[in-house]
Design an enzyme around this catalytic site. Structure first.
Site, short mmCIF file in Angstrom:
data_model
loop_
_atom_site.label_atom_id
_atom_site.label_comp_id
_atom_site.label_asym_id
_atom_site.label_seq_id
_atom_site.Cartn_x
_atom_site.Cartn_y
_atom_site.Cartn_z
N ARG A 170 0.81 -1.23 0.00
CA ARG A 170 0.00 0.00 0.00
C ARG A 170 0.84 1.27 0.00
O ARG A 170 0.46 2.29 0.57
CB ARG A 170 -0.96 0.02 1.19
CG ARG A 170 -2.00 -1.07 1.18
CD ARG A 170 -2.96 -0.95 -0.01
NE ARG A 170 -3.89 0.14 0.11
CZ ARG A 170 -4.99 0.08 0.82
NH1 ARG A 170 -5.31 -1.01 1.46
NH2 ARG A 170 -5.81 1.10 0.87
C1 LIG Z 1 -15.31 3.14 -0.30
C2 LIG Z 1 -13.82 3.03 -0.44
C3 LIG Z 1 -13.26 1.80 -0.72
C4 LIG Z 1 -11.87 1.69 -0.89
N1 LIG Z 1 -11.34 0.46 -1.14
C5 LIG Z 1 -10.00 0.34 -1.31
C6 LIG Z 1 -9.41 -0.95 -1.57
O1 LIG Z 1 -10.07 -1.96 -1.63
N2 LIG Z 1 -8.08 -1.00 -1.75
C7 LIG Z 1 -7.31 0.12 -1.71
O2 LIG Z 1 -6.09 0.01 -1.91
N3 LIG Z 1 -7.83 1.34 -1.43
C8 LIG Z 1 -9.15 1.47 -1.24
N4 LIG Z 1 -9.69 2.70 -0.96
C9 LIG Z 1 -8.82 3.87 -0.88
C10 LIG Z 1 -8.78 4.68 -2.19
O3 LIG Z 1 -9.93 4.50 -2.96
C11 LIG Z 1 -7.60 4.30 -3.05
O4 LIG Z 1 -6.43 4.62 -2.33
C12 LIG Z 1 -7.60 5.00 -4.41
O5 LIG Z 1 -6.67 4.36 -5.23
C13 LIG Z 1 -7.29 6.49 -4.34
O6 LIG Z 1 -7.44 7.04 -5.65
P1 LIG Z 1 -7.94 8.54 -5.88
O7 LIG Z 1 -7.83 8.84 -7.33
O8 LIG Z 1 -9.27 8.77 -5.27
O9 LIG Z 1 -6.81 9.34 -5.11
P2 LIG Z 1 -6.96 10.70 -4.32
O10 LIG Z 1 -7.76 10.47 -3.10
O11 LIG Z 1 -7.42 11.77 -5.23
O12 LIG Z 1 -5.44 10.96 -3.94
C14 LIG Z 1 -4.77 10.13 -3.02
C15 LIG Z 1 -3.27 10.52 -3.01
O13 LIG Z 1 -2.72 10.21 -4.29
C16 LIG Z 1 -2.17 11.39 -4.87
N5 LIG Z 1 -2.44 11.36 -6.31
C17 LIG Z 1 -3.60 11.11 -6.95
N6 LIG Z 1 -3.40 11.16 -8.29
C18 LIG Z 1 -2.11 11.47 -8.47
C19 LIG Z 1 -1.28 11.67 -9.62
N7 LIG Z 1 -1.76 11.55 -10.86
N8 LIG Z 1 0.02 11.99 -9.44
C20 LIG Z 1 0.53 12.11 -8.18
N9 LIG Z 1 -0.18 11.94 -7.06
C21 LIG Z 1 -1.49 11.62 -7.21
C22 LIG Z 1 -2.88 12.56 -4.23
O14 LIG Z 1 -2.08 13.72 -4.31
C23 LIG Z 1 -3.06 12.03 -2.82
O15 LIG Z 1 -1.89 12.22 -2.08
C24 LIG Z 1 -11.06 2.83 -0.77
C25 LIG Z 1 -11.63 4.08 -0.48
C26 LIG Z 1 -13.01 4.18 -0.31
C27 LIG Z 1 -13.60 5.52 0.00
#
Ligand SMILES: Cc1cc2nc3c(=O)[nH]c(=O)nc-3n(C[C@H](O)[C@H](O)[C@H](O)COP(=O)(O)OP(=O)(O)OC[C@H]3O[C@@H](n4cnc5c(N)ncnc54)[C@H](O)[C@@H]3O)c2cc1C
Length: 292
Positions: A170
């Site tokens: 992670r």
């Molecule tokens: C209902 C729910 C279920 C989930 N289930 C899982 C699961 O099963 N497994 C899991 O691993 N996670 C899970 N998560 C956590 C989350 O969804 C993941 O970590 C997801 O991959 C985050 O993606 P995001 O685009 O929303 O990132 P964001 O929330 O927008 O960003 C997260 C971080 O990544 C950085 N970031 C985003 N895009 C970029 C980019 N292009 N370049 C540089 N930095 C960037 C941001 O700056 C920030 O620091 C879950 C969350 C929720 C709310």
């Protein structure tokens, strides 16, 4: 600070971030931009870097907790069509970082390419998933990454190998770096078998998540050998509450922001939970959620 005139149309000031993140709370971004393509992205990166501004890329906002004060810098969204394209060539899927992870999963499965299907149902973008090395059923996204294109402060890009991206449980070394594009190396498989597997995983995910709650986050990394959910249950922390923020009582690895919730309450609850877990088990529960 003033951005160069040709970028003026791109940059908004004091942009509220709460509507852009799953928890629905937190203050504004001092500057916010959604470049239409990589050229605009490069220009804005360069201008912000030379002005000494901190830069963050916001993906789907499913893993960010924005502080009450907001973010004193530039927040960039890569949601534009040109920065979220998906294309397939032989066994490779190349995705703009702003592409929704669900779209990448569906496209790969539809093309008979295996390796991403287990990530079905994880919210957010490809960029966010790769930065946090998102995983499900014990397999992480980093294991099928071939290369990652990142943007430097001066607006130039360079391509990192899987190894250079530093994937571990992670985690990756990409947090704080701008990910622009990701190429996955996948395996040819039978489309209908892949589709069935994806559907099965989707059903089992939905049954283990508080689907009636919209403002949620998954704050903790599963510690070695035990899902965070089981650990929190065994520590009696299911349903624990701080003001208008709680851990879900059936699925305590989810944090829920109820009406009236604040970022400070989220932080206090997370702190309390970590302290309790440490006290009761000696496990230092690591945070997955990124605090801005
Ligand atoms: C209902 C729910 C279920 C989930 N289930 C899982 C699961 O099963 N497994 C899991 O691993 N996670 C899970 N998560 C956590 C989350 O969804 C993941 O970590 C997801 O991959 C985050 O993606 P995001 O685009 O929303 O990132 P964001 O929330 O927008 O960003 C997260 C971080 O990544 C950085 N970031 C985003 N895009 C970029 C980019 N292009 N370049 C540089 N930095 C960037 C941001 O700056 C920030 O620091 C879950 C969350 C929720 C709310």
């Amino acid at each position: 600070m003033n951005f160069p005139e040709d970028l003026d149309h791109l940059v908004r000031t004091d942009e509220p971030l709460a509507p852009l993140v799953w928890l629905g709370i937190g203050g504004p971004a001092r500057f916010f931009a959604e470049p239409v393509d990589q050229q605009e992205l490069a220009k804005i990166y360069q201008a912000a870097t030379s002005a000494g501004l901190a830069i963050r890329i916001l993906g789907g906002g499913s893993n960010v907790l924005v502080s009450e004060a907001g973010f004193d810098g530039l927040v960039i969204s890569l949601a534009a069509a040109a920065t979220s394209e998906l294309s397939i060539s032989e066994n490779r899927l190349t995705a703009g970082a702003g592409a929704k992870l669900s779209h990448a999963v569906i496209k790969s499965v539809g093309a008979g390419l295996g390796g991403l299907e287990h990530l079905v149902g994880i919210p957010g973008t490809v960029g966010g998933a790769v930065c946090g090395n998102a995983s499900n059923t014990g397999r992480d996204i980093g294991s099928v990454v071939e290369s990652v294109k990142v943007i430097e402060g001066d607006g130039t890009t360079r391509t990192l190998t899987q190894q250079e991206a530093g994937f571990s449980h992670r985690k990756s070394s990409l947090v704080g770096v701008g990910v622009v594009e990701v190429t996955f190396l996948l395996e040819p498989r039978d489309v209908s078998a892949l589709t069935k597997r994806m559907q099965k995983l989707w059903i089992s995910r939905n049954s283990s998540r508080p689907t009636e709650q919209r403002r949620i986050a998954m704050p903790f990394v599963d510690p070695d050998g035990m899902p965070a959910k089981d650990l929190l249950h065994s520590c009696g922390l299911a349903g624990v509450r701080e003001g208008d923020v709680s851990l879900d009582s059936a699925h305590p690895h989810y944090l829920i922001a109820h009406d009236g919730a604040t970022s400070d309450q989220c932080l206090r609850l997370i702190q309390r939970v970590r302290e309790q877990v440490l006290l009761q088990t000696g496990i230092d529960l690591q945070l997955n959620l990124q605090i801005w």
